[in-house]
Every structure is written in C-alpha cells, then in structure tokens.
Design an enzyme around this catalytic site. Sequence first.
Site, short mmCIF file in Angstrom:
data_model
loop_
_atom_site.label_atom_id
_atom_site.label_comp_id
_atom_site.label_asym_id
_atom_site.label_seq_id
_atom_site.Cartn_x
_atom_site.Cartn_y
_atom_site.Cartn_z
N CYS A 117 0.81 -1.23 0.00
CA CYS A 117 0.00 0.00 0.00
C CYS A 117 0.84 1.28 0.00
O CYS A 117 0.31 2.37 -0.18
CB CYS A 117 -0.96 0.00 1.18
SG CYS A 117 -2.23 -1.24 1.02
N HIS A 257 -3.64 7.36 2.68
CA HIS A 257 -4.01 6.04 2.14
C HIS A 257 -5.41 5.67 2.64
O HIS A 257 -5.74 5.88 3.81
CB HIS A 257 -2.98 5.01 2.61
CG HIS A 257 -3.31 3.62 2.18
ND1 HIS A 257 -3.62 3.30 0.88
CD2 HIS A 257 -3.40 2.46 2.88
CE1 HIS A 257 -3.88 2.01 0.79
NE2 HIS A 257 -3.76 1.47 2.00
N ASN A 287 -10.30 0.19 -0.44
CA ASN A 287 -8.83 0.27 -0.45
C ASN A 287 -8.31 -0.28 -1.78
O ASN A 287 -8.35 -1.48 -2.02
CB ASN A 287 -8.29 -0.56 0.73
CG ASN A 287 -6.78 -0.54 0.83
OD1 ASN A 287 -6.10 0.00 -0.04
ND2 ASN A 287 -6.26 -1.14 1.89
#
Length: 330
Positions: A117, A257, A287
């Site tokens: 990520c 994020h 996500n």
Amino acid sequence: MNKITAAITAVGGYVPNFVMTNKMLEDMVDTNDEWITTRTGIKERRVLKEDEGEGTSYLGIKAAENLIDKKGLDPKEIDLVLVATATPDMFVASTAAFVASEIGAVNAFSYDLHAACSSFLYGMSTAAAYIEAGRYKKVLLIGADKMSSIIDYTDRTTCIIFGDGAGAVLFEPNSEGFGLQDEYLRSDGVGRNYLKMDAGGSLLPASVETVQNRQHFIYQDGRSVFKFAVSNMADAAAEIMKRNSLVDNDVAWLVPHQANKRIIDATANRMGLDNSKVMMNIQNYGNTTSATLPLLLHDYESQLKKGDNLVFAAFGGGFTWGANYLKWAY
Ligand code: UT7
C-alpha cells in the site's frame, strides 16, 4: 541557478464500471452494511470484470490515457514509466513495459515498483530523485491494483475492504520550488506475518496443495495491522510536519491512504487538521492499495490551488509506511 524540484504537473485516474455495494457482499459473506460502514467508512468498491478488461495493466493504461488526454501530452516525450503495484499482470514480465507500449511511450524505459500500500508513496520518491538529479524530464508514475484478483470472497475480514482502480501523475522539473519538498519513509519486515499472500512467490511456489489451501489470496490479521497503521501513519505525518516547521494552518490537504476511515481520522487528528482538509474517497472505492493516493488527487484536482501544501501518508504490507510533503504546482 535555482534548485530543480520534482513537481506533479498532471493527474489521471480510472475505476472500473462495476460497483460492488455492501449490500451485495451481504449475499456473499456473513456481514452487513452497518458493520462495514461504521468499522471502515466503505459503502462500495469497484471491481474489474472480465468483460471490461483483464489485468492491472488495463487499469493503468486507462489512467495514463486519461492523463495524456487531459494534459495534451505527446507520449513519445515520456522518459520513464513506473507502475506501482502489488498485483502485476504476471511475474517476470514487467507490467510497466506493457503499459508503456500500449500508451505509445516508445522512448521510455519502464519498470514495476512494489511496496504494497506504500508503493505509490515510495514511487513519488523514485520519480522525484530522477527529476532532481537532472537525469529525466518526464516521469509517469502510475499506481494500479486489481485487488479483486487476490481477494477471497468467502473471507469477510478482507473482502469487504479492497477494490480495483488506478491513478497516474506526471512528474516534471520545476525551478520555482514547487513539487516534492521532503519525505519520511520507513519499513519493518516484522509486518510480513500480519499482511501477506502466502503462496505463488519463491518462498512457497504454486502447487495443487497451495490452491486447495486458499494460499493465493491475501491474508490480513486486521486488528494487528490496524494498530501498527494507526500509530505509524500518524507518527510519520506528524514527523514530516515537525521537521518542515509546518503547523495545521500551513497544511492545505492531507492525502491519506484509504484503508480504513478510522486510521485516516486518527492521522488527521494527530496533525490537528479539520475534516474539510482531508481527502477521502474510501466510501466509493474502498482500499485500492497502490491507487488510493493518485485517485484522491484525481478526484480532488479541481479543488487544488498552486502553492497548496499537501501531506501524503500511507501504511501497508511489509510493513511499509511514511509521509511525503509536496507543494502543488498548478
Ligand atoms: O491497506 C493495507 C493496510 N490495511 C489496513 O490498514 C487495514 C487495517 N485493519 C482494519 O481496517 C480493521 O482491522 C478491519 C476493518 C479489517 C476489521 O475491523 P476491526 O474493528 O479491527 O474488527 P476486528 O477484526 O477486531 O473484529 C471485530 C469483530 C469480530 O467478532 P468478535 O470476535 O468480536 O465476535 C469479527 O469476527 O467483528 C467481526 N467481523 C465482522 N463482522 C461483520 C470481522 N469482519 C466482519 C465483517 N462483518 N466483515
């Protein structure tokens, strides 16, 4: 001569057409809209279906083409194409090489960059280093992930979080001081026990057994990852503010994020930022791993002003995490 900085001069994005709602997930696993919304902030996510396209490259190409169209950029001028991804089309063959060819970046070299990520955050550092050194003038950084290709849609703890998407930015030299100002990047291998895909790599190659054991899907010890994410992402954001003498009023936007709204809220809180300064699209896309940060820029581009101070922050598998400070250039 003024110092050369690396500025973002264009943004593009793409999400697949198919919308997977929380309601749809209720029919697949033992969950409900209320749980997902309150625990994560996610209402729906996008999934790349076979009839629309194939691998991660498809998403990356679409995002890059969107940027090229908006900017009126001649792809032959691009020097380097970086694809930040945790879900490359395939091992060995570079996804970035295929993306570059398909968008007509025939004079570029290209490679993939993988830090889960945090891939896009680290990719900003890589792109900026080439520009600041004077080596290249146009670096296309794409964050793209087809997370649905590694999601176990019988595992309620992970399938509710992830979605597919891609975003792209162009880095170019700037002599007025705009662009990347500072970065605070970290990693800790202890994290690989908590967030991983066990099989398919060199450690545990694919076999009938690994398929039967469902080891080609992402596994996450959510609670542990959550704890690490909350403290490390907030610490990194606070650290980058401190060492650049930034106070809350100096920061125009937090670009965090999009893993869980509660992690984002904790980071914003630590920075002393009002909600109105926090970019958020987790409710729409979930996500998207390497794509969350550029997709935020894509969605908020019209609200950004030249000179805005942006703090990017991310946390992901590995563990990998950090924060970047960037001055918006247009
Ligand atoms: O982007 C990469 C980094 N990833 C992250 O940052 C993700 C970090 N982790 C998270 O976002 C959260 O940990 C999750 C959203 C994955 C889970 O939320 P949580 O608040 O940490 O839940 P939990 O794992 O502590 O589980 C609480 C309860 C459990 O039930 P019991 O044991 O209390 O009876 C779970 O079994 O919620 C249950 N549960 C669910 N219930 C309904 C877990 N998943 C679900 C679900 N629907 N989908």
